[in-house]
Structure formats: structure tokens, C-alpha cells
Design an enzyme around this catalytic site. Structure first.
Site, PDB file in Angstrom:
ATOM      1  N   GLY A  30       0.817  -1.218   0.000  1.00 26.91           N
ATOM      2  CA  GLY A  30       0.000   0.000   0.000  1.00 26.91           C
ATOM      3  C   GLY A  30       0.846   1.262   0.000  1.00 26.91           C
ATOM      4  O   GLY A  30       2.027   1.223  -0.344  1.00 26.91           O
ATOM      5  N   LEU A  32       0.527   3.675  -2.074  1.00 29.19           N
ATOM      6  CA  LEU A  32       0.937   3.529  -3.476  1.00 29.19           C
ATOM      7  C   LEU A  32       1.413   4.838  -4.092  1.00 29.19           C
ATOM      8  O   LEU A  32       0.905   5.917  -3.794  1.00 29.19           O
ATOM      9  CB  LEU A  32      -0.236   2.964  -4.286  1.00 29.19           C
ATOM     10  CG  LEU A  32      -0.776   1.614  -3.778  1.00 29.19           C
ATOM     11  CD1 LEU A  32      -1.947   1.161  -4.632  1.00 29.19           C
ATOM     12  CD2 LEU A  32       0.325   0.560  -3.755  1.00 29.19           C
ATOM     13  N   HIS A  33       2.411   4.707  -4.962  1.00 29.80           N
ATOM     14  CA  HIS A  33       2.951   5.852  -5.714  1.00 29.80           C
ATOM     15  C   HIS A  33       3.206   5.397  -7.148  1.00 29.80           C
ATOM     16  O   HIS A  33       2.931   4.237  -7.503  1.00 29.80           O
ATOM     17  CB  HIS A  33       4.219   6.395  -5.039  1.00 29.80           C
ATOM     18  CG  HIS A  33       5.240   5.336  -4.734  1.00 29.80           C
ATOM     19  ND1 HIS A  33       5.878   4.622  -5.719  1.00 29.80           N
ATOM     20  CD2 HIS A  33       5.713   4.855  -3.557  1.00 29.80           C
ATOM     21  CE1 HIS A  33       6.716   3.768  -5.166  1.00 29.80           C
ATOM     22  NE2 HIS A  33       6.631   3.876  -3.845  1.00 29.80           N
ATOM     23  N   HIS A  36       4.734   1.925  -7.837  1.00 25.65           N
ATOM     24  CA  HIS A  36       3.796   0.798  -7.798  1.00 25.65           C
ATOM     25  C   HIS A  36       2.934   0.770  -9.068  1.00 25.65           C
ATOM     26  O   HIS A  36       2.676  -0.291  -9.625  1.00 25.65           O
ATOM     27  CB  HIS A  36       2.851   0.928  -6.598  1.00 25.65           C
ATOM     28  CG  HIS A  36       3.526   0.886  -5.265  1.00 25.65           C
ATOM     29  ND1 HIS A  36       3.629   1.982  -4.443  1.00 25.65           N
ATOM     30  CD2 HIS A  36       4.132  -0.136  -4.600  1.00 25.65           C
ATOM     31  CE1 HIS A  36       4.254   1.646  -3.332  1.00 25.65           C
ATOM     32  NE2 HIS A  36       4.574   0.371  -3.396  1.00 25.65           N
ATOM     33  N   GLN A  60       8.046  -9.134   7.913  1.00 23.91           N
ATOM     34  CA  GLN A  60       9.253  -8.642   7.249  1.00 23.91           C
ATOM     35  C   GLN A  60       9.845  -7.402   7.913  1.00 23.91           C
ATOM     36  O   GLN A  60      10.827  -6.855   7.428  1.00 23.91           O
ATOM     37  CB  GLN A  60       8.988  -8.387   5.773  1.00 23.91           C
ATOM     38  CG  GLN A  60       8.155  -7.161   5.459  1.00 23.91           C
ATOM     39  CD  GLN A  60       7.852  -7.082   3.980  1.00 23.91           C
ATOM     40  OE1 GLN A  60       7.123  -7.899   3.443  1.00 23.91           O
ATOM     41  NE2 GLN A  60       8.425  -6.089   3.297  1.00 23.91           N
ATOM     42  N   GLU A 147      12.597  -3.328  -9.501  1.00 22.21           N
ATOM     43  CA  GLU A 147      14.054  -3.329  -9.346  1.00 22.21           C
ATOM     44  C   GLU A 147      14.508  -2.376  -8.243  1.00 22.21           C
ATOM     45  O   GLU A 147      15.667  -2.348  -7.882  1.00 22.21           O
ATOM     46  CB  GLU A 147      14.720  -2.973 -10.687  1.00 22.21           C
ATOM     47  CG  GLU A 147      14.504  -4.047 -11.734  1.00 22.21           C
ATOM     48  CD  GLU A 147      15.237  -3.785 -13.044  1.00 22.21           C
ATOM     49  OE1 GLU A 147      15.781  -2.676 -13.211  1.00 22.21           O
ATOM     50  OE2 GLU A 147      15.225  -4.689 -13.900  1.00 22.21           O
ATOM     51  N   LYS A 148      13.589  -1.574  -7.734  1.00 23.47           N
ATOM     52  CA  LYS A 148      13.914  -0.712  -6.589  1.00 23.47           C
ATOM     53  C   LYS A 148      14.463  -1.555  -5.434  1.00 23.47           C
ATOM     54  O   LYS A 148      15.394  -1.156  -4.737  1.00 23.47           O
ATOM     55  CB  LYS A 148      12.649   0.043  -6.162  1.00 23.47           C
ATOM     56  CG  LYS A 148      12.629   0.565  -4.745  1.00 23.47           C
ATOM     57  CD  LYS A 148      13.325   1.867  -4.676  1.00 23.47           C
ATOM     58  CE  LYS A 148      13.389   2.533  -3.323  1.00 23.47           C
ATOM     59  NZ  LYS A 148      12.886   1.895  -2.158  1.00 23.47           N
ATOM     60  N   ASP A 149      13.829  -2.725  -5.247  1.00 22.64           N
ATOM     61  CA  ASP A 149      14.269  -3.657  -4.201  1.00 22.64           C
ATOM     62  C   ASP A 149      14.982  -4.804  -4.905  1.00 22.64           C
ATOM     63  O   ASP A 149      14.436  -5.899  -5.032  1.00 22.64           O
ATOM     64  CB  ASP A 149      13.054  -4.159  -3.424  1.00 22.64           C
ATOM     65  CG  ASP A 149      12.299  -3.001  -2.784  1.00 22.64           C
ATOM     66  OD1 ASP A 149      12.669  -2.581  -1.688  1.00 22.64           O
ATOM     67  OD2 ASP A 149      11.351  -2.491  -3.420  1.00 22.64           O
ATOM     68  N   SER A 184       9.571   6.016  -3.028  1.00 24.04           N
ATOM     69  CA  SER A 184       9.412   5.063  -1.938  1.00 24.04           C
ATOM     70  C   SER A 184       8.338   5.591  -0.995  1.00 24.04           C
ATOM     71  O   SER A 184       8.243   6.806  -0.775  1.00 24.04           O
ATOM     72  CB  SER A 184      10.731   4.939  -1.177  1.00 24.04           C
ATOM     73  OG  SER A 184      10.508   4.319   0.071  1.00 24.04           O
TER      74      SER A 184
HETATM   75  P1  AMP Z   1       6.274  -2.149  -1.379  1.00 20.88           P
HETATM   76  O1  AMP Z   1       4.866  -1.643  -1.322  1.00 20.88           O
HETATM   77  O2  AMP Z   1       7.286  -1.164  -0.939  1.00 20.88           O
HETATM   78  O3  AMP Z   1       6.419  -3.510  -0.753  1.00 20.88           O
HETATM   79  O4  AMP Z   1       6.593  -2.373  -2.912  1.00 20.88           O
HETATM   80  C1  AMP Z   1       5.783  -3.192  -3.725  1.00 20.88           C
HETATM   81  C2  AMP Z   1       6.487  -3.413  -5.039  1.00 20.88           C
HETATM   82  O5  AMP Z   1       6.691  -2.156  -5.679  1.00 20.88           O
HETATM   83  C3  AMP Z   1       7.872  -4.053  -4.900  1.00 20.88           C
HETATM   84  O6  AMP Z   1       8.043  -5.012  -5.931  1.00 20.88           O
HETATM   85  C4  AMP Z   1       8.798  -2.886  -5.055  1.00 20.88           C
HETATM   86  O7  AMP Z   1      10.079  -3.233  -5.561  1.00 20.88           O
HETATM   87  C5  AMP Z   1       8.042  -2.043  -6.061  1.00 20.88           C
HETATM   88  N1  AMP Z   1       8.468  -0.628  -6.007  1.00 20.88           N
HETATM   89  C6  AMP Z   1       8.409   0.209  -4.941  1.00 20.88           C
HETATM   90  N2  AMP Z   1       8.945   1.409  -5.256  1.00 20.88           N
HETATM   91  C7  AMP Z   1       9.353   1.321  -6.554  1.00 20.88           C
HETATM   92  C8  AMP Z   1       9.987   2.220  -7.471  1.00 20.88           C
HETATM   93  N3  AMP Z   1      10.338   3.449  -7.114  1.00 20.88           N
HETATM   94  N4  AMP Z   1      10.266   1.768  -8.705  1.00 20.88           N
HETATM   95  C9  AMP Z   1       9.931   0.504  -9.082  1.00 20.88           C
HETATM   96  N5  AMP Z   1       9.331  -0.378  -8.274  1.00 20.88           N
HETATM   97  C10 AMP Z   1       9.044   0.014  -7.029  1.00 20.88           C
END
Ligand code: AMP
Length: 283
Positions: A30, A32-33, A36, A60, A147-149, A184
Site C-alpha cells: 500500500g 501507493l505511488h 507501484h 518482514q 528493481e527498486k528492491d 518510496s
Molecule cells: P512495497 O509496497 O514497498 O512492498 O513495494 C511493492 C512493489 O513495488 C515491490 O516489488 C517494489 O520493488 C516495487 N516498487 C516500490 N517502489 C518502486 C519504485 N520506485 N520503482 C519501481 N518499483 C518500485
């Protein structure tokens, strides 16, 4: 767009659509930006029905305070997902994912050892476990990870290959804001001044990318020293690690070889908020 909170309801929906549609899954926590949303666009292009999960996974978080501070606004997220044309949102509560007496953990031995794995003990076990659960519930044809993570992405790819899970993992490029900051959910916790300090991460990494790709620098010690120097100019940024690794095994290298893919990974703190960033490097 359907919004479901329980597995059985989600599976009923999926049973109905599965005979005639391929299914894409985008797991998120969630808040979201645009990062996502880019994953969702990739999932929509690669499959006929898109499922987005929103679940802040307690397993996690190595740091309880970080978990408690992780704030999401479900209504705001749902409005964004509706615009993107998502078919179903799965927003379970904790007991739906981890019923009482849940015991199983997924452990990907080598890829979990270093970097994020070293500084956030137990983090990746929590990630791999929840991803395996979500993949088993949804049974998608494709799932998209950012690829951010990058280390997380490699761990998921390895887990899927090792366990013979029948789906394709798609990689989504890292999305930055126009000034370079990696998008992020954690950026929301920074003040304007902190956000400015955080820019040093992408500045340092992108400068190194230029040194490799325009000037042909292949010596990793030189690249790391150069980047550390840039980082040290920003007093608001405390570096945790900076490593140049090959893209597959994520092991540190000393020299870059032609045509092989590498990643320059870093993590650090700004105003007590832990941030990560990375760039791809290829000579
Ligand atoms: P999260 O909500 O932070 O767990 O992220 C969910 C998914 O979105 C994961 O696969 C992240 O790698 C991806 N994600 C988050 N921020 C970015 C970003 N700036 N660029 C690309 N993917 C992202």
C-alpha cells in the site's frame, strides 16, 4: 474493481475468470505511488486480469517501530487502483495470511545473507514467506516486482525457480522522481530538508553510472571511493552500505567485465528513515 478481504472470496473470483483469462499479480504494502503504478501497468500488459494485493506484512519488519510507522490510506490507494483498471484488490487482515499456529518460513540461503539481509535480520525470510503465500493463494501466470528492491527481486526469482512455481516473474525498472530520488513510501516521512538530503543517494549512484558508461571506469575500488566522497558531502545522510555486485548472485566484484550486468547497491539513513537505492551498470 472488486475489493476482497478474505481468501475464499478472492479464489471464487479467480475461479470464475481463470478459464478464459491469464492472471497477473502485483504484491504491495500500500501507500501507493508511481513506482507501484508502473508495476501494475506491466502486469496489465502481460495478463488479462490484474490482482493487486495490499498487505503490510508484519513478518518482514525487523524493527517494530518501523512497522508501526508504516501508514497506509486504503481509500486513497483504492482510488488510484481504480483509475489504473485493476480488476481485483486483495486487502487481507493479518489472520487471513497468518492464521494462529502458522509456522512455515521460506529461506533462500545465499541471496539472503548480505546487504539488506545483514542489516535487517529476518526481513527477507518475512518477504519470501509472504510472497510464497500470496503466490499460492492467487496462482497467477505472472507476478511483477520492482528493481527498486533489487535483492528482494532476485530472492523471489530464485525462490520461484527453486520451488518450481509455475509462473513468470517480471521485472519493473526503478522509477525516480524528476530530481532523481527513488520513489518510496518511506519518502513521505521526510521533511523537505530531509528529502533534499536524500537526493545524494541517486546523485552518487548516477554519477558512478556515468563514470562507468561514459568514461569506461572498471575499477570498483575507485568507483566506491568516488561515490563515498559524494555521499560524505551531505551531512544529513548516513551511509549504511555501498556495494557493487554482479546481478545474478549479488556477490561483490573488484573489476567490471565487458557485457556483464552489475548493480551498485546502497542503503542509508536520512532523518532516521532508512532508504535504499541502486543503479544498473554495464560496460
Ligand atoms: P512495497 O509496497 O514497498 O512492498 O513495494 C511493492 C512493489 O513495488 C515491490 O516489488 C517494489 O520493488 C516495487 N516498487 C516500490 N517502489 C518502486 C519504485 N520506485 N520503482 C519501481 N518499483 C518500485
Amino acid at each position: 474493481m472488486e475489493v476482497v478481504k478474505v481468501k475464499s472470496e478472492l479464489q471464487e473470483f479467480l475461479c470464475r475468470v481463470r478459464p478464459e483469462n491469464s492472471i497477473g499479480l502485483v504484491p504491495t504494502m500500500g501507500a501507493l505511488h508511481e513506482g507501484h503504478l508502473s508495476l501494475i501497468r506491466i502486469a496489465r500488459a502481460a495478463s488479462q486480469k490484474t490482482v493487486v494485493s495490499i498487505f503490510v506484512n508484519p513478518l518482514q519488519f525487523d524493527n517494530k517501530e518501523d512497522y508501526l510507522k508504516y501508514s497506509i490510506n486504503l481509500d486513497q490507494d483504492l482510488a488510484l487502483l481504480q483509475v489504473e483498471g485493476v480488476d481485483v484488490v486483495f486487502a487481507p487482515n493479518i489472520s487471513e495470511i497468518y492464521p494462529i499456529n502458522h509456522q512455515t518460513r521460506i529461506f533462500v540461503s545465499k541471496l539472503m545473507e548480505r546487504y539488506e539481509g545483514e542489516f535487517r535480520r529476518g526481513h527477507f525470510e518475512g518477504v519470501a514467506t509472504v510472497v510464497a503465500i500470496l503466490l499460492n493463494i492467487v496462482q497467477p501466470h505472472v507476478a511483477v516486482f520492482g528493481e527498486k528492491d533489487f535483492q528482494q527481486l532476485r530472492i523471489v526469482e530464485q525462490m520461484v525457480a527453486d520451488l518450481g512455481m509455475p509462473l513468470k516473474i517480471l521485472r519493473a525498472p526503478l522509477v525516480r522522481s524528476s530530481d532523481g530520488l527513488a520513489l518510496s513510501s518511506r519518502n513521505n516521512r521526510l521533511t523537505a530538508k530531509g528529502r533534499n538530503s536524500a537526493l545524494i543517494m541517486s546523485k552518487g549512484l548516477l554519477h558512478a553510472k556515468e563514470k562507468v558508461e561514459k568514461e569506461g571506469e572498471v575499477n570498483v575500488a575507485t568507483l566506491k571511493e568516488h561515490t563515498r566522497k559524494i555521499f560524505s558531502k551531505e551531512v544529513g545522510f548516513a551511509l549504511e552500505y555501498l556495494e557493487l555486485v554482479d546481478e545474478n548472485e549479488l556477490l561483490p566484484v573488484s573489476f567490471l567485465e565487458k557485457s556483464k550486468p552489475y548493480r551498485f547497491l546502497c542503503a542509508g539513513y536520512v532523518e532516521g528513515v532508512r532508504l535504499i537505492d541502486n543503479v544498473s551498470l554495464k560496460i
